[in-house]
Enzyme design. Structure first.
Site, PDB file in Angstrom:
ATOM      1  N   GLY A  53       0.842  -1.211   0.000  1.00 12.53           N
ATOM      2  CA  GLY A  53       0.000   0.000   0.000  1.00 12.53           C
ATOM      3  C   GLY A  53       0.865   1.244   0.000  1.00 12.53           C
ATOM      4  O   GLY A  53       0.937   1.964   0.993  1.00 12.53           O
ATOM      5  N   LEU A  65       0.986   7.053   3.757  1.00  7.75           N
ATOM      6  CA  LEU A  65       1.692   6.496   4.922  1.00  7.75           C
ATOM      7  C   LEU A  65       2.693   5.412   4.508  1.00  7.75           C
ATOM      8  O   LEU A  65       3.816   5.369   5.009  1.00  7.75           O
ATOM      9  CB  LEU A  65       0.694   5.932   5.939  1.00  7.75           C
ATOM     10  CG  LEU A  65       1.348   5.449   7.223  1.00  7.75           C
ATOM     11  CD1 LEU A  65       1.927   6.609   8.029  1.00  7.75           C
ATOM     12  CD2 LEU A  65       0.386   4.648   8.085  1.00  7.75           C
ATOM     13  N   GLY A  66       2.295   4.537   3.579  1.00  2.46           N
ATOM     14  CA  GLY A  66       3.175   3.437   3.158  1.00  2.46           C
ATOM     15  C   GLY A  66       4.458   3.959   2.525  1.00  2.46           C
ATOM     16  O   GLY A  66       5.545   3.416   2.757  1.00  2.46           O
ATOM     17  N   ASN A  78      -5.476   2.782  10.249  1.00  2.00           N
ATOM     18  CA  ASN A  78      -6.445   3.309  11.205  1.00  2.00           C
ATOM     19  C   ASN A  78      -7.717   2.474  11.175  1.00  2.00           C
ATOM     20  O   ASN A  78      -7.982   1.752  10.216  1.00  2.00           O
ATOM     21  CB  ASN A  78      -6.799   4.743  10.850  1.00  2.00           C
ATOM     22  CG  ASN A  78      -5.697   5.707  11.235  1.00  2.00           C
ATOM     23  OD1 ASN A  78      -4.952   5.463  12.180  1.00  2.00           O
ATOM     24  ND2 ASN A  78      -5.594   6.803  10.492  1.00  2.00           N
ATOM     25  N   LYS A 100      -6.260   5.275  19.778  1.00  2.00           N
ATOM     26  CA  LYS A 100      -6.070   5.795  18.406  1.00  2.00           C
ATOM     27  C   LYS A 100      -7.410   5.914  17.696  1.00  2.00           C
ATOM     28  O   LYS A 100      -7.634   6.848  16.914  1.00  2.00           O
ATOM     29  CB  LYS A 100      -5.111   4.880  17.612  1.00  2.00           C
ATOM     30  CG  LYS A 100      -4.785   5.390  16.196  1.00  2.00           C
ATOM     31  CD  LYS A 100      -3.781   6.522  16.216  1.00  2.00           C
ATOM     32  CE  LYS A 100      -3.702   7.388  14.956  1.00  2.00           C
ATOM     33  NZ  LYS A 100      -3.328   6.793  13.728  1.00  2.00           N
ATOM     34  N   ASN A 131      -5.448  19.605  10.711  1.00  2.00           N
ATOM     35  CA  ASN A 131      -5.650  18.977  12.025  1.00  2.00           C
ATOM     36  C   ASN A 131      -5.612  19.995  13.165  1.00  2.00           C
ATOM     37  O   ASN A 131      -6.266  19.823  14.197  1.00  2.00           O
ATOM     38  CB  ASN A 131      -4.579  17.907  12.278  1.00  2.00           C
ATOM     39  CG  ASN A 131      -4.772  16.695  11.391  1.00  2.00           C
ATOM     40  OD1 ASN A 131      -5.706  16.642  10.594  1.00  2.00           O
ATOM     41  ND2 ASN A 131      -3.884  15.721  11.516  1.00  2.00           N
ATOM     42  N   SER A 163      -5.616  15.441   7.328  1.00  3.78           N
ATOM     43  CA  SER A 163      -5.894  14.073   7.807  1.00  3.78           C
ATOM     44  C   SER A 163      -6.186  13.155   6.627  1.00  3.78           C
ATOM     45  O   SER A 163      -6.560  13.615   5.542  1.00  3.78           O
ATOM     46  CB  SER A 163      -7.093  14.073   8.754  1.00  3.78           C
ATOM     47  OG  SER A 163      -8.293  14.232   8.008  1.00  3.78           O
ATOM     48  N   SER A 164      -6.025  11.853   6.852  1.00  2.78           N
ATOM     49  CA  SER A 164      -6.207  10.911   5.733  1.00  2.78           C
ATOM     50  C   SER A 164      -7.654  10.962   5.219  1.00  2.78           C
ATOM     51  O   SER A 164      -7.887  10.807   4.018  1.00  2.78           O
ATOM     52  CB  SER A 164      -5.812   9.489   6.149  1.00  2.78           C
ATOM     53  OG  SER A 164      -6.519   9.081   7.293  1.00  2.78           O
TER      54      SER A 164
HETATM   55  N1  LIG Z   1      -1.873   9.584   5.637  1.00  5.17           N
HETATM   56  C1  LIG Z   1      -1.630   9.702   6.941  1.00  5.17           C
HETATM   57  O1  LIG Z   1      -1.097  10.726   7.400  1.00  5.17           O
HETATM   58  C2  LIG Z   1      -1.960   8.575   7.872  1.00  5.17           C
HETATM   59  C3  LIG Z   1      -2.667   7.459   7.455  1.00  5.17           C
HETATM   60  N2  LIG Z   1      -2.940   6.455   8.348  1.00  5.17           N
HETATM   61  C4  LIG Z   1      -3.667   5.261   7.933  1.00  5.17           C
HETATM   62  O2  LIG Z   1      -2.850   4.516   7.040  1.00  5.17           O
HETATM   63  C5  LIG Z   1      -3.658   3.824   6.079  1.00  5.17           C
HETATM   64  C6  LIG Z   1      -3.260   4.293   4.693  1.00  5.17           C
HETATM   65  O3  LIG Z   1      -3.588   5.676   4.576  1.00  5.17           O
HETATM   66  P1  LIG Z   1      -2.995   6.581   3.422  1.00  5.17           P
HETATM   67  O4  LIG Z   1      -1.582   6.253   3.222  1.00  5.17           O
HETATM   68  O5  LIG Z   1      -3.377   7.974   3.734  1.00  5.17           O
HETATM   69  O6  LIG Z   1      -3.845   6.048   2.170  1.00  5.17           O
HETATM   70  P2  LIG Z   1      -3.492   6.093   0.619  1.00  5.17           P
HETATM   71  O7  LIG Z   1      -4.764   5.899  -0.126  1.00  5.17           O
HETATM   72  O8  LIG Z   1      -2.657   7.295   0.332  1.00  5.17           O
HETATM   73  O9  LIG Z   1      -2.553   4.813   0.430  1.00  5.17           O
HETATM   74  C7  LIG Z   1      -2.970   3.499   0.167  1.00  5.17           C
HETATM   75  C8  LIG Z   1      -2.366   3.120  -1.151  1.00  5.17           C
HETATM   76  O10 LIG Z   1      -2.482   1.722  -1.343  1.00  5.17           O
HETATM   77  C9  LIG Z   1      -2.825   1.513  -2.710  1.00  5.17           C
HETATM   78  N3  LIG Z   1      -3.403   0.181  -2.849  1.00  5.17           N
HETATM   79  C10 LIG Z   1      -4.574  -0.302  -2.354  1.00  5.17           C
HETATM   80  N4  LIG Z   1      -4.735  -1.592  -2.707  1.00  5.17           N
HETATM   81  C11 LIG Z   1      -3.656  -1.931  -3.448  1.00  5.17           C
HETATM   82  C12 LIG Z   1      -3.267  -3.126  -4.113  1.00  5.17           C
HETATM   83  N5  LIG Z   1      -4.014  -4.242  -4.083  1.00  5.17           N
HETATM   84  N6  LIG Z   1      -2.091  -3.130  -4.803  1.00  5.17           N
HETATM   85  C13 LIG Z   1      -1.324  -2.008  -4.850  1.00  5.17           C
HETATM   86  N7  LIG Z   1      -1.642  -0.845  -4.234  1.00  5.17           N
HETATM   87  C14 LIG Z   1      -2.795  -0.808  -3.535  1.00  5.17           C
HETATM   88  C15 LIG Z   1      -3.812   2.627  -2.993  1.00  5.17           C
HETATM   89  O11 LIG Z   1      -4.059   2.821  -4.363  1.00  5.17           O
HETATM   90  P3  LIG Z   1      -5.532   3.359  -4.827  1.00  5.17           P
HETATM   91  O12 LIG Z   1      -5.756   4.661  -4.124  1.00  5.17           O
HETATM   92  O13 LIG Z   1      -5.379   3.467  -6.306  1.00  5.17           O
HETATM   93  O14 LIG Z   1      -6.504   2.304  -4.411  1.00  5.17           O
HETATM   94  C16 LIG Z   1      -3.062   3.800  -2.346  1.00  5.17           C
HETATM   95  O15 LIG Z   1      -2.093   4.317  -3.218  1.00  5.17           O
HETATM   96  C17 LIG Z   1      -5.106   4.174   6.423  1.00  5.17           C
HETATM   97  O16 LIG Z   1      -5.655   3.204   7.265  1.00  5.17           O
HETATM   98  C18 LIG Z   1      -4.964   5.517   7.150  1.00  5.17           C
HETATM   99  O17 LIG Z   1      -6.053   5.786   7.984  1.00  5.17           O
HETATM  100  C19 LIG Z   1      -2.477   6.487   9.636  1.00  5.17           C
HETATM  101  C20 LIG Z   1      -1.766   7.558  10.088  1.00  5.17           C
HETATM  102  C21 LIG Z   1      -1.465   8.702   9.261  1.00  5.17           C
HETATM  103  C1  LIG Z   2      -2.786  10.865  13.149  1.00  7.21           C
HETATM  104  C2  LIG Z   2      -3.674  11.360  12.029  1.00  7.21           C
HETATM  105  C3  LIG Z   2      -4.855  12.122  12.587  1.00  7.21           C
HETATM  106  C4  LIG Z   2      -2.761  12.272  11.270  1.00  7.21           C
HETATM  107  O1  LIG Z   2      -3.418  13.085  10.373  1.00  7.21           O
HETATM  108  C5  LIG Z   2      -4.183  10.187  11.249  1.00  7.21           C
HETATM  109  O2  LIG Z   2      -4.129   9.087  11.729  1.00  7.21           O
HETATM  110  C6  LIG Z   2      -4.894  10.332   9.958  1.00  7.21           C
HETATM  111  O3  LIG Z   2      -4.784  11.369   9.293  1.00  7.21           O
HETATM  112  O4  LIG Z   2      -5.578   9.366   9.589  1.00  7.21           O
END
Ligand SMILES: NC(=O)C1=CN([C@@H]2O[C@H](COP(=O)(O)OP(=O)(O)OC[C@H]3O[C@@H](n4cnc5c(N)ncnc54)[C@H](OP(=O)(O)O)[C@@H]3O)[C@@H](O)[C@H]2O)C=CC1
Ligand SMILES: CC(C)(CO)C(=O)C(=O)O
Length: 299
Positions: free
Chosen positions: A7, A11-12, A97, A178, A196, A247-248
């Site tokens: 992913g 975040l990834g 999350n 969380k 935020n 936020s996400s």
């Molecule tokens: N962003 C942040 O600041 C934070 C996020 N989180 C949590 O982390 C998690 C991810 O959030 P976030 O990074 O924002 O989300 P994103 O949508 O930016 O990232 C997820 C990525 O995974 C890709 N993906 C999904 N399925 C596949 C697959 N089968 N093969 C390849 N790629 C895939 C998505 O592509 P596509 O969009 O095309 O489906 C997308 O690019 C969530 O649960 C979020 O709540 C936690 C803390 C902070």
């Molecule tokens: C910690 C926080 C609130 C950071 O934005 C988050 O988890 C999110 O955006 O999903």
């Protein structure tokens, strides 16, 4: 350590990019990002900086590594679990999350599944570039209240790469805390289209704190020791640490994508119903976000 990050979105890419400073990382993502990673590497900008060259693939099947870190959105967890089940890993770790992701992974995978949380702010700005918009912390541990040498190994590997990491033996309480943070910050910032930091002051603070207190009450009903004060304190702390962050859920709404509302406020509402508790603020927040999703044909 050999690590697959499944992913490679906001975040990834941040976590994978920082881990790649010290470990052998493979990012599983979408074609535009993967192409950029293969040609120019991954740039981490903002509050953390790195330029690294992890492996990248769009195909998450048949991979092998010591650790699989799952960072897809909650609705994509079943697909990620199915793909990871075709590979070989010593352990998997969800940093997502919302509630329920670890259980889906544990049902599909033979390897042990660790639970985790991340409070770093991340925003994938363009293919190949991710911005660290807020320094935070990763917490990792076994899914129950126990100590695990595996979690310690993972925590040490994260720390070695420069990610602030705590290894916890009270993960259920931390997941609920969380959840309270996300139930408070995510839908309010998404609906108000605010950073935020808006949660630090009224009127957003009043709504967010009410959602956090309700979540703490449901947690206590479920046998978790989480006080209202701890939940509200955690919301304020994260809002301060990530004040400039989008936020996400706000990122999802801005991009016209389905949100994680079902795994966050929706989960609080469902558990409250089982326990006979009233959670009016979470109910309203979930209804408004679901209405937005419906009117944009996302559900
Ligand atoms: N962003 C942040 O600041 C934070 C996020 N989180 C949590 O982390 C998690 C991810 O959030 P976030 O990074 O924002 O989300 P994103 O949508 O930016 O990232 C997820 C990525 O995974 C890709 N993906 C999904 N399925 C596949 C697959 N089968 N093969 C390849 N790629 C895939 C998505 O592509 P596509 O969009 O095309 O489906 C997308 O690019 C969530 O649960 C979020 O709540 C936690 C803390 C902070
Ligand atoms: C910690 C926080 C609130 C950071 O934005 C988050 O988890 C999110 O955006 O999903």
């Amino acid at each position: 350590m050999e690590i697959v990050v499944f992913g490679a979105g906001s975040l990834g890419s941040l976590v994978g990019g920082v881990l790649a400073r010290a470990h052998e990382v493979t990012l599983v993502g979408r074609p535009d990002h993967v192409d950029a990673l293969r040609s120019d590497g991954l740039r981490v900008t903002g509050q953390l900086e790195a330029h690294v060259t992890p492996s990248a693939t769009t195909d998450g099947r048949d991979l092998a590594a010591e650790l699989a870190v799952v960072t897809v959105k909650a609705a994509d967890t079943p697909t990620a679990a199915d793909a990871l089940a075709t590979g070989t890993f010593d352990a998997a770790l969800s940093l997502q999350n919302g509630m329920g992701n670890e259980a889906i992974l544990a049902d599909a995978l033979e390897s042990p599944v660790l639970a985790g949380t991340a409070t770093y702010g991340a925003l994938r700005r363009e293919p190949g570039v991710v911005d660290c918009t807020g320094l935070g912390e990763v917490v990792v541990g076994p899914r129950d209240d126990s100590h695990s040498p595996l979690a310690t190994r993972v925590g040490n590997a994260f720390q070695e790469a420069g990610l602030e990491t705590t290894v916890a033996d009270d993960i259920p309480r931390r997941l609920w805390e969380k959840l309270a943070v996300n139930a408070a910050i995510n839908p309010v910032t998404a609906l108000a289209d605010a950073d935020n930091g808006a949660i630090l002051d009224p009127p957003a603070a009043d709504v967010a704190h009410a959602a956090a207190r309700e979540t703490a009450r449901v947690a206590r009903g479920a046998g978790i020791s989480l006080t209202d004060e701890a939940a509200v304190g955690a919301v304020s702390q994260v809002a301060r640490d990530t004040a400039a962050n989008t936020s996400s859920m706000r990122q999802d709404v801005r991009a016209g994508r389905r949100t994680e509302i079902d795994a966050i406020n929706g989960y609080v509402v469902d558990r409250a119903e089982e326990l006979g508790l009233a959670v009016p603020t979470n109910r309203v927040l979930a209804s408004l976000i679901r209405t937005w999703e419906r009117s944009n044909e996302l559900r």
